[in-house]
Design a protein around this motif. Structure first.
Motif, mmCIF file in Angstrom:
data_model
loop_
_atom_site.group_PDB
_atom_site.id
_atom_site.type_symbol
_atom_site.label_atom_id
_atom_site.label_comp_id
_atom_site.label_asym_id
_atom_site.label_seq_id
_atom_site.Cartn_x
_atom_site.Cartn_y
_atom_site.Cartn_z
ATOM 1 N N LEU A 1 23.051 36.224 2.851
ATOM 2 C CA LEU A 1 23.017 36.916 1.572
ATOM 3 C C LEU A 1 24.206 36.505 0.718
ATOM 4 O O LEU A 1 25.335 36.411 1.210
ATOM 5 N N THR A 2 23.974 36.281 -0.563
ATOM 6 C CA THR A 2 25.068 36.083 -1.515
ATOM 7 C C THR A 2 25.223 37.294 -2.432
ATOM 8 O O THR A 2 26.231 37.424 -3.121
ATOM 9 N N PHE B 1 25.891 42.645 3.938
ATOM 10 C CA PHE B 1 26.555 41.354 4.102
ATOM 11 C C PHE B 1 26.957 41.153 5.564
ATOM 12 O O PHE B 1 26.714 40.090 6.144
ATOM 13 N N ALA B 2 27.595 42.171 6.137
ATOM 14 C CA ALA B 2 28.066 42.061 7.520
ATOM 15 C C ALA B 2 26.901 41.892 8.484
ATOM 16 O O ALA B 2 26.978 41.113 9.448
ATOM 17 N N LEU B 3 25.809 42.608 8.234
ATOM 18 C CA LEU B 3 24.644 42.517 9.127
ATOM 19 C C LEU B 3 24.010 41.132 9.067
ATOM 20 O O LEU B 3 23.836 40.465 10.089
ATOM 21 N N VAL B 4 23.669 40.694 7.872
ATOM 22 C CA VAL B 4 22.883 39.460 7.726
ATOM 23 C C VAL B 4 23.757 38.223 7.911
ATOM 24 O O VAL B 4 23.375 37.274 8.613
ATOM 25 N N ASN B 5 24.930 38.199 7.289
ATOM 26 C CA ASN B 5 25.749 36.986 7.336
ATOM 27 C C ASN B 5 26.501 36.820 8.641
ATOM 28 O O ASN B 5 26.661 35.694 9.128
ATOM 29 N N ALA B 6 26.973 37.913 9.214
ATOM 30 C CA ALA B 6 27.796 37.812 10.425
ATOM 31 C C ALA B 6 27.011 38.161 11.694
ATOM 32 O O ALA B 6 26.899 37.363 12.621
ATOM 33 N N GLU B 7 26.454 39.377 11.737
ATOM 34 C CA GLU B 7 25.793 39.829 12.957
ATOM 35 C C GLU B 7 24.586 38.960 13.310
ATOM 36 O O GLU B 7 24.372 38.623 14.483
ATOM 37 N N TYR B 8 23.806 38.556 12.324
ATOM 38 C CA TYR B 8 22.656 37.701 12.617
ATOM 39 C C TYR B 8 23.099 36.327 13.120
ATOM 40 O O TYR B 8 22.399 35.708 13.930
ATOM 41 N N ALA C 1 33.547 41.738 0.266
ATOM 42 C CA ALA C 1 32.668 42.007 1.413
ATOM 43 C C ALA C 1 31.896 40.749 1.793
ATOM 44 O O ALA C 1 31.673 40.477 2.979
ATOM 45 N N TYR C 2 31.483 40.003 0.801
ATOM 46 C CA TYR C 2 30.794 38.735 1.071
ATOM 47 C C TYR C 2 31.701 37.780 1.842
ATOM 48 O O TYR C 2 31.303 37.218 2.878
ATOM 49 N N GLY C 3 32.923 37.571 1.351
ATOM 50 C CA GLY C 3 33.856 36.674 2.023
ATOM 51 C C GLY C 3 34.205 37.146 3.422
ATOM 52 O O GLY C 3 34.324 36.346 4.354
ATOM 53 N N GLN C 4 34.364 38.449 3.584
ATOM 54 C CA GLN C 4 34.673 38.998 4.906
ATOM 55 C C GLN C 4 33.535 38.764 5.886
ATOM 56 O O GLN C 4 33.765 38.444 7.059
ATOM 57 N N SER C 5 32.306 38.890 5.408
ATOM 58 C CA SER C 5 31.161 38.656 6.299
ATOM 59 C C SER C 5 31.078 37.192 6.707
ATOM 60 O O SER C 5 30.748 36.880 7.861
ATOM 61 N N LYS C 6 31.390 36.280 5.803
ATOM 62 C CA LYS C 6 31.385 34.857 6.133
ATOM 63 C C LYS C 6 32.523 34.529 7.098
ATOM 64 O O LYS C 6 32.356 33.721 8.033
ATOM 65 N N GLU D 1 26.098 46.822 -11.360
ATOM 66 C CA GLU D 1 25.869 47.291 -9.988
ATOM 67 C C GLU D 1 25.157 48.634 -9.991
ATOM 68 O O GLU D 1 24.245 48.877 -9.181
ATOM 69 N N GLY D 2 25.549 49.517 -10.907
ATOM 70 C CA GLY D 2 24.886 50.817 -11.006
ATOM 71 C C GLY D 2 23.411 50.673 -11.340
ATOM 72 O O GLY D 2 22.561 51.360 -10.772
ATOM 73 N N ALA D 3 23.108 49.756 -12.253
ATOM 74 C CA ALA D 3 21.709 49.512 -12.602
ATOM 75 C C ALA D 3 20.938 48.977 -11.402
ATOM 76 O O ALA D 3 19.781 49.339 -11.172
ATOM 77 N N GLY D 4 21.597 48.119 -10.624
ATOM 78 C CA GLY D 4 20.956 47.577 -9.435
ATOM 79 C C GLY D 4 20.642 48.644 -8.403
ATOM 80 O O GLY D 4 19.597 48.605 -7.744
ATOM 81 N N ARG D 5 21.532 49.605 -8.260
ATOM 82 C CA ARG D 5 21.284 50.690 -7.306
ATOM 83 C C ARG D 5 20.106 51.550 -7.748
ATOM 84 O O ARG D 5 19.325 52.026 -6.918
ATOM 85 N N LEU D 6 19.984 51.750 -9.043
ATOM 86 C CA LEU D 6 18.874 52.552 -9.551
ATOM 87 C C LEU D 6 17.542 51.855 -9.312
ATOM 88 O O LEU D 6 16.530 52.512 -9.029
ATOM 89 N N THR D 7 17.524 50.549 -9.442
ATOM 90 C CA THR D 7 16.281 49.788 -9.271
ATOM 91 C C THR D 7 16.074 49.313 -7.837
ATOM 92 O O THR D 7 14.990 48.827 -7.492
ATOM 93 N N GLY D 8 17.139 49.405 -7.006
ATOM 94 C CA GLY D 8 17.045 48.924 -5.639
ATOM 95 C C GLY D 8 17.100 47.421 -5.524
ATOM 96 O O GLY D 8 16.716 46.849 -4.499
ATOM 97 N N ARG D 9 17.616 46.750 -6.570
ATOM 98 C CA ARG D 9 17.680 45.290 -6.570
ATOM 99 C C ARG D 9 19.126 44.827 -6.673
ATOM 100 O O ARG D 9 19.918 45.376 -7.456
ATOM 101 N N ALA D 10 19.477 43.814 -5.874
ATOM 102 C CA ALA D 10 20.823 43.252 -5.931
ATOM 103 C C ALA D 10 20.989 42.490 -7.238
ATOM 104 O O ALA D 10 20.087 41.756 -7.660
ATOM 105 N N THR D 11 22.132 42.663 -7.880
ATOM 106 C CA THR D 11 22.382 42.031 -9.173
ATOM 107 C C THR D 11 23.436 40.937 -9.041
ATOM 108 O O THR D 11 24.274 40.966 -8.140
#
Length: 332
Positions: free
Chosen positions: A83-84, A92-99, A148-153, A276-286
Motif C-alpha cells: 500500500l502507498t 500499512f503495517a499489516l499489508v506492507n510489513a506483516e504480509y 506510517a508508510y515509511g515505518q511499515s517499509k 484525509e477527512g473526506a477520505g474517511r467519510l467516503t471510505g477511500r484512501a486519498t
C-alpha cells in the motif's frame, strides 16, 4: 527450461512494468494479483495469475506447497505488493510489513524457497535526509522513518534481513514515475490546467527514477551473482529542485502561462487534513493525507546511487526530461 519468477502486486503501476521486463527477458512469469484487482494491463495469455492468501498464513503455506509440487519453485520472487495510501494507518503495517513476513515464512515452510527474494521497498524507509548540508541519503545511513508508510517499509526490510532461509535484495527507490502512475499524474494535470502548487517556502530537492529503469534495475540485481543479502537505493542519480520538475512539465505540455505558488507548510498540512477527512467519510484512501504530509514537508529526497554503478554497472536510460516526455506523450 525457462527461469520462473513470481511478481506480487503485478496488477499495479510498478508491477506491470516488472512483468513486461520479465517477459522481455524470456522468463516464465507468475503474477500475484488479488482477485479484486484489475488485470487489464497484464498480458494474461503470457502470464499465470494467482491470488496469494496473505490473510490466512496456513492457507498461504498450503497454496505454495501445492504450487511447488505441481510446477516447482520459482527461481526468483519479487515482492512488490503493498500500500502507498490507506484509510487506516494500521493497514500499512499489516499489508506492507506483516504480509511480507508471512510470505517469507510460507515460502520457507512450503519448500518453495527461491534463489533470491527481492523486496521492493522505498526511500521513505530511511526518513528525512540531512536538510542542512543536503548530503544524499546513503544505504548505510540509520533508518528513522517518520511516516506510517515509511515505518511499515522499514519493518518489512527488517523481516527480510532477519530471516536466514532465503538470499535477499532490498530496493529502495525514490519517486517512481511513468505512464500509469497516479500521484505525479495529478501534479502534471494541475500544471496543464495552469496551476503549480509547491509545498513549503523553501525548495524541495528531489530525485526520481523512471519506472522502466526501476524494472531493469530489479532484474539486473537478481541476475547478478554477487548481489546477495544487500540493499540498493535507486534514482537516476541526479538532483532536481521542485521548481525544475514543474517548469519542465510546463514546457513539455506546451502550457505558456502557469501560476507557480509555494504554499506554507501549515497550509499544506491543512489541505492534507481536509483531504484525509473526506477520505474517511467516503471510505477511500486519498492521495493527500496527514501521513503523506510527512513526505511533502521533507526537503531532501536525494540518495547516493554509486553502489548501483559500482556493483551492478547500472546506468539509467532515462533522465527526468526523457521520462516525462514519454509519460506526457502516453498519458495526455
Amino acid at each position: 527450461m525457462k527461469t520462473k519468477v513470481l511478481i506480487t502486486g503485478a496488477g499495479g503501476f510498478i508491477g506491470r512494468y516488472l512483468v513486461e521486463a520479465a517477459l522481455g527477458r524470456g522468463y516464465e512469469v507468475w503474477a500475484g494479483v488479488r482477485a479484486a484487482s484489475s488485470r487489464a494491463h497484464l498480458p494474461q495469455d503470457r502470464v499465470r495469475c494467482m491470488d496469494l492468501k496473505y490473510a490466512d498464513p496456513p492457507a498461504l503455506t498450503a497454496q505454495l506447497a501445492t504450487h511447488v509440487r505441481e510446477h516447482g519453485a520459482w527461481q526468483y520472487v519479487i515482492h512488490n505488493a503493498g500500500l502507498t495510501r490507506a484509510v487506516r494507518r494500521k493497514d500499512f503495517a499489516l499489508v506492507n510489513a506483516e504480509y511480507t513476513r508471512r510470505l517469507l515464512e510460507a515460502l520457507d515452510g512450503a519448500g518453495c524457497r527461491p534463489q533470491k527474494f527481492l523486496l521492493m521497498s522505498s526511500l521513505s524507509s530511511y526518513g528525512a535526509g540531512d536538510e542542512k548540508t543536503f548530503r544524499p541519503i546513503a544505504r548505510e545511513d540509520a533508518r528513522h522513518p517518520e511516516t506510517a508508510y515509511g515505518q511499515s517499509k522499514c519493518l518489512a526490510e527488517t523481516y527480510v534481513e532477519r530471516q536466514k532461509a532465503i538470499p535477499w535484495i532490498i530496493l529502495c527507490p525514490t519517486g517512481v514515475y511513468g505512464p500509469g502512475e497516479r500521484d505525479y499524474r495529478m501534479a502534471i494535470q494541475g500544471i496543464r490546467a495552469g496551476f503549480d502548487l509547491a509545498a513549503g517556502r523553501k525548495p524541495q530537492f528531489l530525485s526520481f527514477i523512471y519506472v522502466k529503469d526501476l524494472a531493469e534495475l530489479a532484474f539486473r540485481a537478481l541476475e547478478n551473482p554477487a548481489s546477495r543479502n544487500c540493499r540498493y537505493l535507486a534514482s537516476d542519480g541526479r538532483r532536481y529542485a521542485d521548481t525544475e520538475f514543474a517548469r519542465l512539465v510546463q514546457v513539455l505540455t506546451g502550457r505558456k502561462h502557469v501560476l507557480h505558488l509555494r504554499l506554507p507548510l501549515w497550509a499544506v498540512y491543512l489541505c492534507c487534513l481536509l483531504s484525509e477527512g473526506a477520505g474517511r467519510l467516503t471510505g477511500r484512501a486519498t492521495t493527500l493525507n496527514t501521513d503523506k504530509y510527512g513526505i511533502l514537508k521533507q526537503r531532501n529526497w536525494t540518495c547516493d546511487v554509486e553502489p548501483l554503478r559500482r556493483e551492478l554497472g547500472f546506468s539509467p536510460a532515462y533522465d527526468l526530461r526523457r521520462g516525462l516526455e514519454e509519460t506526457v506523450r502516453n498519458e495526455f
